[in-house]
Scaffold this active site. Structure first.
Site, short mmCIF file in Angstrom:
data_model
loop_
_atom_site.label_atom_id
_atom_site.label_comp_id
_atom_site.label_asym_id
_atom_site.label_seq_id
_atom_site.Cartn_x
_atom_site.Cartn_y
_atom_site.Cartn_z
CE LYS A 80 -4.51 0.91 0.54
NZ LYS A 80 -5.68 0.17 0.07
N GLY A 184 -25.51 1.76 2.46
CA GLY A 184 -24.63 2.43 1.51
C GLY A 184 -24.91 2.03 0.08
N GLY A 186 -23.49 3.19 -2.84
CA GLY A 186 -22.49 3.80 -3.72
C GLY A 186 -22.21 2.88 -4.89
CG ASN A 187 -18.85 3.74 -7.34
OD1 ASN A 187 -19.65 4.33 -8.07
ND2 ASN A 187 -17.73 4.29 -6.92
CB VAL A 188 -19.73 -1.80 -3.90
CG1 VAL A 188 -19.97 -3.27 -3.59
CG2 VAL A 188 -18.30 -1.58 -4.38
P1 NAD Z 1 -18.80 4.70 -2.43
O1 NAD Z 1 -18.14 5.87 -1.82
O2 NAD Z 1 -19.12 4.72 -3.89
O3 NAD Z 1 -20.16 4.36 -1.66
C1 NAD Z 1 -20.33 4.45 -0.27
C2 NAD Z 1 -21.77 4.87 -0.03
O4 NAD Z 1 -22.01 4.83 1.38
C3 NAD Z 1 -22.07 6.30 -0.49
O5 NAD Z 1 -23.25 6.33 -1.26
C4 NAD Z 1 -22.24 7.07 0.82
O6 NAD Z 1 -23.16 8.15 0.72
C5 NAD Z 1 -22.76 5.97 1.74
N1 NAD Z 1 -22.56 6.24 3.16
C6 NAD Z 1 -21.53 6.86 3.77
N2 NAD Z 1 -21.75 6.93 5.10
C7 NAD Z 1 -22.93 6.33 5.34
C8 NAD Z 1 -23.70 6.09 6.50
N3 NAD Z 1 -23.30 6.51 7.71
N4 NAD Z 1 -24.87 5.42 6.38
C9 NAD Z 1 -25.30 5.02 5.17
N5 NAD Z 1 -24.62 5.24 4.03
C10 NAD Z 1 -23.45 5.89 4.11
O7 NAD Z 1 -17.86 3.45 -2.09
P2 NAD Z 1 -17.85 2.02 -2.79
O8 NAD Z 1 -16.77 2.01 -3.82
O9 NAD Z 1 -19.23 1.62 -3.14
O10 NAD Z 1 -17.32 1.10 -1.58
C11 NAD Z 1 -18.18 0.75 -0.51
C12 NAD Z 1 -17.39 0.00 0.56
O11 NAD Z 1 -16.81 -1.17 -0.02
C13 NAD Z 1 -16.22 0.79 1.15
O12 NAD Z 1 -16.04 0.42 2.50
C14 NAD Z 1 -15.02 0.29 0.34
O13 NAD Z 1 -13.82 0.43 1.05
C15 NAD Z 1 -15.40 -1.16 0.14
N6 NAD Z 1 -14.77 -1.77 -1.03
C16 NAD Z 1 -14.99 -1.27 -2.27
C17 NAD Z 1 -14.38 -1.85 -3.36
C18 NAD Z 1 -14.61 -1.34 -4.76
O14 NAD Z 1 -14.27 -2.04 -5.73
N7 NAD Z 1 -15.22 -0.17 -4.93
C19 NAD Z 1 -13.55 -2.99 -3.20
C20 NAD Z 1 -13.37 -3.50 -1.90
C21 NAD Z 1 -13.98 -2.88 -0.82
#
Ligand code: NAD
Length: 350
Positions: A80, A184, A186-188
């Site tokens: 990292k 949440g 978001g993207n995932v």
């Molecule tokens: P993102 O930032 O696109 O989505 C996160 C979502 O959570 C956002 O819509 C945000 O508004 C919401 N959020 C934040 N605080 C909140 C709360 N208190 N209550 C409810 N919702 C809340 O992130 P992502 O890329 O979708 O990733 C989500 C999680 O998965 C993260 O923890 C990330 O580290 C983990 N992750 C992601 C990936 C990836 O490929 N994107 C891979 C491994 C792990």
């Protein structure tokens, strides 16, 4: 401050402190373990309050990558990097160039990818100065090409992982009729919720932003709840897909679910919370095992010959990985997180 004695140092092979006076770069690259291959991991840019905080973060995160890649059976080690600074105000082309040159000097033992504070465009820019960056290739997908974004693979892996947890805890193959809460969107999280809906699950969702909630209600018929209501719902599965440390002393007493399985990183506030879940009869799918779709996606991109069928089948192996962990945890009466760590160590120390 002594770096070697920090608990997070934990057998790191190499830690490189990089600086560049002209651009103001202050960065740390950590290679935890490269037994299985080059150490791949995100580059985080964050305005750390102190250098100690930055060192602790990079050491903890790089160690986590060793476990994640080993568990996912990838020929990758764990690493990292962190850049100390505010990504909104301090990120300049000169700074990214200096950082890329620092990565180049590590000579391929570390491969950088996007993380909080950096994005696909930054990695593409850095690739002019080092070949050791990932997450930059526009890959073919069912709907045409897409960027290096690994989120769709993470969402699919999490979906497959929820199916494994349901098989183990509820003894069924189908998700039809199950009640699932997603924290949440978001993207995932949004992509995951859509797949769960298609598989016949009933959904409860929350987010701190209105827009994805309105979309989820409209497009997938999900029931919207307030952020603090998501923990106490009377549902079967809780899928955390927002931030870390949401399984803690305050939330565990509220949980009525049988399964916690979601994509968020570092879900347990402390390792002891894994034992607390087990004692409550809640099956926990260890976060770094179920959310490995993203790193698997990046790995396939690095092979140069992007094979979507092979990627899909590798992501689906998350099911078997979890089943192995669940079976051993059941037999040894240990928390699943502890068993996952033991299996990962067997793989990368072999
Ligand atoms: P993102 O930032 O696109 O989505 C996160 C979502 O959570 C956002 O819509 C945000 O508004 C919401 N959020 C934040 N605080 C909140 C709360 N208190 N209550 C409810 N919702 C809340 O992130 P992502 O890329 O979708 O990733 C989500 C999680 O998965 C993260 O923890 C990330 O580290 C983990 N992750 C992601 C990936 C990836 O490929 N994107 C891979 C491994 C792990």
């Amino acid at each position: 401050m002594s770096v070697f004695n920090l608990s997070d140092f934990a057998d790191h092979e190499q830690v490189v402190f990089c600086s560049d006076e002209k651009s103001g770069l202050k960065a740390i690259i950590a290679v935890h373990n490269s037994n299985l291959g080059p150490a791949l991991g995100g580059c985080r840019m964050w305005p750390y309050a102190s250098e100690e905080e930055a060192i602790r973060d990079v050491l903890r995160l790089s160690r986590g990558m060793t476990y994640k890649s080993a568990m996912a059976n990838l020929k990758l080690g764990g690493g990292k990097s962190v850049i100390i600074g505010n990504p909104r105000t301090d990120k300049t082309p000169e700074l990214l160039k200096a950082f890329a040159q620092a990565v180049e000097r590590v000579n391929g033992r570390y491969i950088a990818a996007e993380d909080s504070g950096t994005g696909v465009d930054d990695m593409k820019f850095m690739s002019q100065f080092t070949q050791h960056v990932a997450g930059i290739v526009d890959k073919p997908s069912e709907n045409g090409t897409r960027s290096g974004d690994p989120s769709p693979a993470t969402a699919y892996g999490t979906f497959v992982g929820i199916k494994a947890a349901v098989k183990e805890r509820l003894g069924r193959d189908s998700l039809a009729g199950l009640k699932i809460a997603v924290q949440g969107l978001g993207n995932v999280g949004f992509d995951l919720a859509r797949q769960l809906k298609e598989a016949g699950a009933q959904l409860w969702v929350t987010d701190i932003h209105r827009e994805p909630l309105l979309r989820a209600a409209k497009e997938i018929g999900a029931t919207v709840v307030a952020p603090d209501e998501i923990f106490g719902l009377d549902v079967d599965v809780f899928a955390p897909c927002a931030m870390g440390a949401i399984i803690n002393d305050q939330t565990i007493p509220q949980l009525k679910v049988k399964i916690v399985a979601g994509a968020a990183n570092n879900q347990l506030a402390e390792p002891r919370h894994g034992l607390a879940l087990m004692n409550k009869g809640i099956l926990y799918a260890p976060d770094y095992v179920i959310n490995a779709g993203g790193i698997i996606d990046v790995y396939y991109e690095r092979t140069g010959n992007f094979d979507r069928a092979a990627l899909k089948s590798h992501v689906e192996s998350i099911y078997d990985n979890l089943m192995e962990i669940f079976a051993r945890a059941r037999k040894e009466e240990r928390p699943t997180g502890e068993v996952a760590d033991a299996i990962a160590e067997e793989r990368f120390k072999r």
